[in-house]
Design a protein around this motif. Structure first.
Motif, PDB file in Angstrom:
ATOM      1  N   LEU A  53       0.778  -1.081   0.193  1.00 46.03           N
ATOM      2  CA  LEU A  53      -0.033   0.163   0.011  1.00 46.03           C
ATOM      3  C   LEU A  53       0.795   1.416   0.024  1.00 46.03           C
ATOM      4  O   LEU A  53       0.599   2.246  -0.854  1.00 46.03           O
ATOM      5  CB  LEU A  53      -0.993   0.001   1.151  1.00 46.03           C
ATOM      6  CG  LEU A  53      -2.015   1.267   1.392  1.00 46.03           C
ATOM      7  CD1 LEU A  53      -2.921   1.061  -0.004  1.00 46.03           C
ATOM      8  CD2 LEU A  53      -2.844   0.895   2.592  1.00 46.03           C
ATOM      9  N   ALA A  54       1.874   1.257   0.685  1.00 39.76           N
ATOM     10  CA  ALA A  54       2.838   2.351   0.918  1.00 39.76           C
ATOM     11  C   ALA A  54       3.492   2.469  -0.616  1.00 39.76           C
ATOM     12  O   ALA A  54       3.737   3.794  -0.926  1.00 39.76           O
ATOM     13  CB  ALA A  54       3.821   2.040   2.037  1.00 39.76           C
ATOM     14  N   THR A  55       3.764   1.416  -1.254  1.00 41.46           N
ATOM     15  CA  THR A  55       4.571   1.505  -2.535  1.00 41.46           C
ATOM     16  C   THR A  55       3.512   2.225  -3.532  1.00 41.46           C
ATOM     17  O   THR A  55       4.075   3.129  -4.138  1.00 41.46           O
ATOM     18  CB  THR A  55       4.934   0.220  -2.829  1.00 41.46           C
ATOM     19  OG1 THR A  55       5.758  -0.463  -1.974  1.00 41.46           O
ATOM     20  CG2 THR A  55       5.481   0.151  -4.415  1.00 41.46           C
ATOM     21  N   PHE A  89       4.514  -0.606 -15.494  1.00 38.77           N
ATOM     22  CA  PHE A  89       6.112  -0.933 -15.096  1.00 38.77           C
ATOM     23  C   PHE A  89       6.072  -0.745 -13.457  1.00 38.77           C
ATOM     24  O   PHE A  89       7.036  -1.211 -12.867  1.00 38.77           O
ATOM     25  CB  PHE A  89       7.106  -0.145 -15.907  1.00 38.77           C
ATOM     26  CG  PHE A  89       7.101  -0.764 -17.230  1.00 38.77           C
ATOM     27  CD1 PHE A  89       7.672  -1.803 -17.550  1.00 38.77           C
ATOM     28  CD2 PHE A  89       6.842   0.077 -18.330  1.00 38.77           C
ATOM     29  CE1 PHE A  89       7.796  -2.324 -19.015  1.00 38.77           C
ATOM     30  CE2 PHE A  89       6.967  -0.039 -19.567  1.00 38.77           C
ATOM     31  CZ  PHE A  89       7.533  -1.564 -19.884  1.00 38.77           C
ATOM     32  N   SER A  90       5.401   0.306 -12.844  1.00 36.80           N
ATOM     33  CA  SER A  90       5.448   0.607 -11.595  1.00 36.80           C
ATOM     34  C   SER A  90       4.851  -0.758 -10.842  1.00 36.80           C
ATOM     35  O   SER A  90       5.266  -0.957  -9.677  1.00 36.80           O
ATOM     36  CB  SER A  90       4.792   1.765 -11.236  1.00 36.80           C
ATOM     37  OG  SER A  90       5.283   3.002 -11.738  1.00 36.80           O
ATOM     38  N   ALA A  91       3.848  -1.330 -11.267  1.00 41.07           N
ATOM     39  CA  ALA A  91       3.314  -2.423 -10.815  1.00 41.07           C
ATOM     40  C   ALA A  91       4.341  -3.664 -10.592  1.00 41.07           C
ATOM     41  O   ALA A  91       4.379  -4.244  -9.823  1.00 41.07           O
ATOM     42  CB  ALA A  91       2.086  -3.022 -11.384  1.00 41.07           C
ATOM     43  N   VAL A  92       5.135  -3.734 -11.805  1.00 42.16           N
ATOM     44  CA  VAL A  92       6.316  -4.858 -11.698  1.00 42.16           C
ATOM     45  C   VAL A  92       7.273  -4.577 -11.008  1.00 42.16           C
ATOM     46  O   VAL A  92       7.719  -5.233 -10.110  1.00 42.16           O
ATOM     47  CB  VAL A  92       6.777  -5.045 -13.153  1.00 42.16           C
ATOM     48  CG1 VAL A  92       8.102  -5.742 -13.176  1.00 42.16           C
ATOM     49  CG2 VAL A  92       5.787  -5.442 -14.435  1.00 42.16           C
ATOM     50  N   GLY A  99       8.200  -8.535  -3.198  1.00 42.37           N
ATOM     51  CA  GLY A  99       8.638  -9.919  -3.004  1.00 42.37           C
ATOM     52  C   GLY A  99       9.920  -9.976  -2.363  1.00 42.37           C
ATOM     53  O   GLY A  99      10.115 -10.940  -1.446  1.00 42.37           O
ATOM     54  N   VAL A 100      10.813  -9.078  -2.024  1.00 38.92           N
ATOM     55  CA  VAL A 100      11.981  -8.993  -1.234  1.00 38.92           C
ATOM     56  C   VAL A 100      11.505  -8.927   0.103  1.00 38.92           C
ATOM     57  O   VAL A 100      11.859  -9.492   0.817  1.00 38.92           O
ATOM     58  CB  VAL A 100      12.780  -7.800  -1.755  1.00 38.92           C
ATOM     59  CG1 VAL A 100      14.015  -7.780  -0.459  1.00 38.92           C
ATOM     60  CG2 VAL A 100      13.564  -8.186  -2.997  1.00 38.92           C
ATOM     61  N   LEU A 101      10.446  -7.988   0.364  1.00 31.31           N
ATOM     62  CA  LEU A 101       9.930  -8.042   1.718  1.00 31.31           C
ATOM     63  C   LEU A 101       9.199  -9.357   2.222  1.00 31.31           C
ATOM     64  O   LEU A 101       9.166  -9.736   3.254  1.00 31.31           O
ATOM     65  CB  LEU A 101       8.926  -6.958   1.887  1.00 31.31           C
ATOM     66  CG  LEU A 101       8.462  -6.389   3.219  1.00 31.31           C
ATOM     67  CD1 LEU A 101       9.418  -6.093   4.230  1.00 31.31           C
ATOM     68  CD2 LEU A 101       7.314  -5.265   3.082  1.00 31.31           C
ATOM     69  N   ARG A 131      12.955   0.019 -12.880  1.00 24.03           N
ATOM     70  CA  ARG A 131      12.026   1.404 -13.050  1.00 24.03           C
ATOM     71  C   ARG A 131      12.712   2.098 -13.837  1.00 24.03           C
ATOM     72  O   ARG A 131      12.185   2.893 -14.816  1.00 24.03           O
ATOM     73  CB  ARG A 131      11.636   1.958 -12.000  1.00 24.03           C
ATOM     74  CG  ARG A 131      10.350   1.286 -10.956  1.00 24.03           C
ATOM     75  CD  ARG A 131      10.080   1.767  -9.693  1.00 24.03           C
ATOM     76  NE  ARG A 131       9.068   1.080  -9.182  1.00 24.03           N
ATOM     77  CZ  ARG A 131       9.115   0.714  -7.725  1.00 24.03           C
ATOM     78  NH1 ARG A 131       9.739   1.040  -7.023  1.00 24.03           N
ATOM     79  NH2 ARG A 131       7.649  -0.079  -7.320  1.00 24.03           N
ATOM     80  N   PHE A 132      13.944   2.661 -13.622  1.00 21.70           N
ATOM     81  CA  PHE A 132      14.639   3.581 -14.220  1.00 21.70           C
ATOM     82  C   PHE A 132      14.868   3.007 -15.600  1.00 21.70           C
ATOM     83  O   PHE A 132      14.502   3.897 -16.721  1.00 21.70           O
ATOM     84  CB  PHE A 132      16.346   3.618 -13.803  1.00 21.70           C
ATOM     85  CG  PHE A 132      17.003   4.879 -14.546  1.00 21.70           C
ATOM     86  CD1 PHE A 132      16.978   6.226 -14.378  1.00 21.70           C
ATOM     87  CD2 PHE A 132      18.142   4.325 -15.427  1.00 21.70           C
ATOM     88  CE1 PHE A 132      17.646   6.911 -15.042  1.00 21.70           C
ATOM     89  CE2 PHE A 132      18.890   5.259 -16.050  1.00 21.70           C
ATOM     90  CZ  PHE A 132      18.627   6.514 -16.025  1.00 21.70           C
TER      91      PHE A 132
END
Length: 177
Positions: A53-55, A89-92, A99-101, A131-132
């Motif tokens: 959610l924060a993301t 791309f933001s969703a990816v 996934g890391v978390l 993202r970049f």
């Protein structure tokens, strides 16, 4: 301009782009960490859901910074396409980050506030690289170089010029003299 000068100019532009991307990303990082910590501390939302959610809150904040500052000189003609690709791309990136978390929290049981923050930041770092690349390559497309645009316009605007009419010699009428 020499090849070395052209390369230097391109590297300087890339360095400025990376710096602006980094500033917007740093603001997004602060938003992301602040929102996730507020959710972790004051709600019963599970760690990974609160992080996700924060993301998404940070993604919305970042779009404004990228569109109106980092990539303000890029093509603005297809806003719907741009926003769709940005969200895709933001969703990816969010999947990478979360996934890391998720692996840290549920795979290894590392879910103290400090551990959650560390793995949230590690996930953000990995997702930032993706993202970049995706934003600069697909979302905020560069406009054609001025010389390319001029050549294209000249090719489209070429209008045939009619040949001059043959010269007609007009002599005075001898009867009128």
């Amino acid at each position: 301009m020499s090849e070395r000068g052209a390369l230097r100019a391109r590297l300087e532009l890339l360095a400025r782009e990376i710096a602006k991307f980094g500033v917007v990303g740093a603001v997004g990082l602060v938003v992301n960490i602040a929102v996730s910590n507020l959710l972790w501390r004051y709600t019963d939302i599970p760690t990974v859901r609160a992080g996700l959610l924060a993301t998404f809150v940070a993604i919305l904040c970042n779009y404004v910074g990228f569109r109106y500052w980092t990539y303000r000189d890029r093509d603005k003609t297809g806003r719907t396409r741009e926003l769709t690709l940005f969200l895709l791309f933001s969703a990816v990136g969010a999947v990478i980050e979360t996934g890391v978390l998720y692996v840290a929290t549920y795979g290894f049981g590392w879910d103290t506030p400090v551990q959650s923050n560390v793995f949230k930041i590690v996930g953000i770092g990995i997702a930032t690289l993706f993202r970049f690349w995706s934003y600069r390559s697909w979302v905020f497309k560069a406009l054609p170089a001025p010389s390319e645009g001029v050549a294209d316009k000249e090719a489209l605007v070429t209008v045939p010029v009619p040949a001059p009419a043959p010269a007609v010699r007009v002599e005075a009428d001898p009867a009128r003299r």
